[in-house]
Write a protein that holds these residues in place. Structure first.
Motif, short mmCIF file in Angstrom:
data_model
loop_
_atom_site.label_atom_id
_atom_site.label_comp_id
_atom_site.label_asym_id
_atom_site.label_seq_id
_atom_site.Cartn_x
_atom_site.Cartn_y
_atom_site.Cartn_z
N GLU A 1 0.80 -1.35 0.01
CA GLU A 1 -0.01 0.06 0.02
C GLU A 1 0.92 1.34 -0.04
O GLU A 1 2.18 1.22 0.50
CB GLU A 1 -0.84 -0.01 1.43
N ARG A 2 0.50 2.20 -0.24
CA ARG A 2 1.16 3.74 -0.60
C ARG A 2 1.87 3.91 0.99
O ARG A 2 3.06 4.36 0.87
CB ARG A 2 0.10 4.82 -0.90
N GLU B 1 2.63 9.23 -10.93
CA GLU B 1 1.31 9.49 -10.53
C GLU B 1 0.77 10.70 -11.25
O GLU B 1 -0.33 10.26 -11.86
CB GLU B 1 1.35 10.19 -9.09
N ALA C 1 0.44 9.13 -14.78
CA ALA C 1 -0.65 8.03 -14.86
C ALA C 1 -1.89 8.33 -14.67
O ALA C 1 -2.96 7.83 -15.35
CB ALA C 1 -0.25 6.98 -13.77
N GLU C 2 -2.28 9.55 -14.11
CA GLU C 2 -3.49 10.06 -13.99
C GLU C 2 -4.04 10.56 -15.31
O GLU C 2 -5.29 10.43 -15.21
CB GLU C 2 -3.58 11.48 -12.91
N GLU D 1 -5.12 6.93 -19.84
CA GLU D 1 -6.35 5.81 -19.93
C GLU D 1 -5.55 4.46 -19.61
O GLU D 1 -4.61 3.98 -20.28
CB GLU D 1 -6.83 5.98 -21.20
N MET E 1 -4.26 3.25 -16.92
CA MET E 1 -3.09 3.36 -15.95
C MET E 1 -3.61 3.66 -14.42
O MET E 1 -4.40 4.58 -14.37
CB MET E 1 -1.72 4.23 -16.42
N ASP E 2 -3.07 3.07 -13.46
CA ASP E 2 -3.31 3.37 -12.13
C ASP E 2 -2.39 4.40 -11.47
O ASP E 2 -1.13 3.97 -11.34
CB ASP E 2 -3.40 1.75 -11.42
N ALA E 3 -2.85 5.46 -11.11
CA ALA E 3 -1.88 6.15 -10.64
C ALA E 3 -1.31 6.11 -9.35
O ALA E 3 -0.09 6.41 -9.00
CB ALA E 3 -2.67 7.83 -10.60
N GLU E 4 -2.06 5.24 -8.37
CA GLU E 4 -1.47 5.06 -7.13
C GLU E 4 -0.51 4.11 -7.43
O GLU E 4 0.59 4.06 -6.60
CB GLU E 4 -2.73 4.30 -6.28
N LYS E 5 -0.90 3.04 -8.37
CA LYS E 5 0.29 2.05 -8.66
C LYS E 5 1.52 2.67 -9.07
O LYS E 5 2.73 2.43 -8.76
CB LYS E 5 -0.29 1.03 -9.51
N TYR F 1 4.12 0.83 -17.44
CA TYR F 1 4.81 0.79 -15.89
C TYR F 1 6.04 0.92 -15.76
O TYR F 1 6.74 1.78 -15.33
CB TYR F 1 3.99 0.03 -14.88
#
Length: 195
Positions: A4-5, A35, A38-39, A42, A44-48, A128
């Motif tokens: 987790e972050r 981040e 990635a935001e 389309e 992509m998960d910004a958190e990842k 990624y």
């Protein structure tokens, strides 16, 4: 699997206590850039992306090493069960999936060298991997840098910068600018972001 972050942030703080230096803030800048890009991408998960950016250099926890930080980070993340972060520790230095891309000293044991070579040969890179490679080339310890200036600085410090790697970084920047539809430096808040 990824932490987790908050756990990734804790791992970085712990690593900095083991080996203090500007690499920690460099990792934070890379995470911020990842981040933000990635935001805008389309699928992509910004958190990842943030977590991967934060942990790409985690192998520096184990001391001042060059190529060794790649094997240290890969082995450390695998030992914690974080395979996705381990992959990024491995791929972030090799835009062309070749050990010839590495700039710096080859300070690995034969076993570590084989580990990197074998794992790199087996990996399938995705966006990624490409994103963290780009963000590594944008991230200074005090903020976002012009990519060409950062590559020139690396060239001065190490005496060379392979043209193929340079060209790959420029292509990565172009690739992500097309994906997000805007200037990369604007997207990552180059003028205002500080770790």
């Amino acid at each position: 699997m990824l932490p987790e972050r908050t756990e990734a942030e804790r791992l970085l703080r712990e690593a900095e206590r083991c080996n203090p230096g500007p690499w920690g803030d460099h990792s934070r800048v890379a995470a911020h850039c990842a981040e933000k890009i990635a935001e805008l991408c389309e699928g992509m998960d910004a958190e990842k992306a943030y977590i991967l950016g934060l942990l790409h250099d985690i192998g520096r926890k184990f001391g001042v090493r060059h190529l060794g930080h790649v094997s240290d980070g890969y082995t450390y993340m695998m030992s914690l069960g974080y395979e996705e972060a381990a992959k990024i520790c491995l791929t972030h230095s090799f835009q062309n999936q070749s050990m010839e891309d590495y700039i710096g000293k080859s300070d690995t044991s034969d076993e570590e060298h084989r580990l990197i070579h074998t794992a790199l040969g087996n990996v399938v890179m995705d966006d990624y991997d490409r994103l963290i490679q780009l963000c590594d080339a944008l991230a200074g310890s005090e903020g976002v840098l012009d990519m060409e200036e950062r590559m020139e600085d690396v060239k001065k410090r190490y005496g060379s910068y392979p043209q193929k790697k340079w060209d790959s970084n420029v292509k990565l920047k172009d690739y992500f600018e097309k994906k997000i539809g805007k200037d990369i430096y604007e997207a990552v808040e180059k003028e205002t972001f500080r770790p």
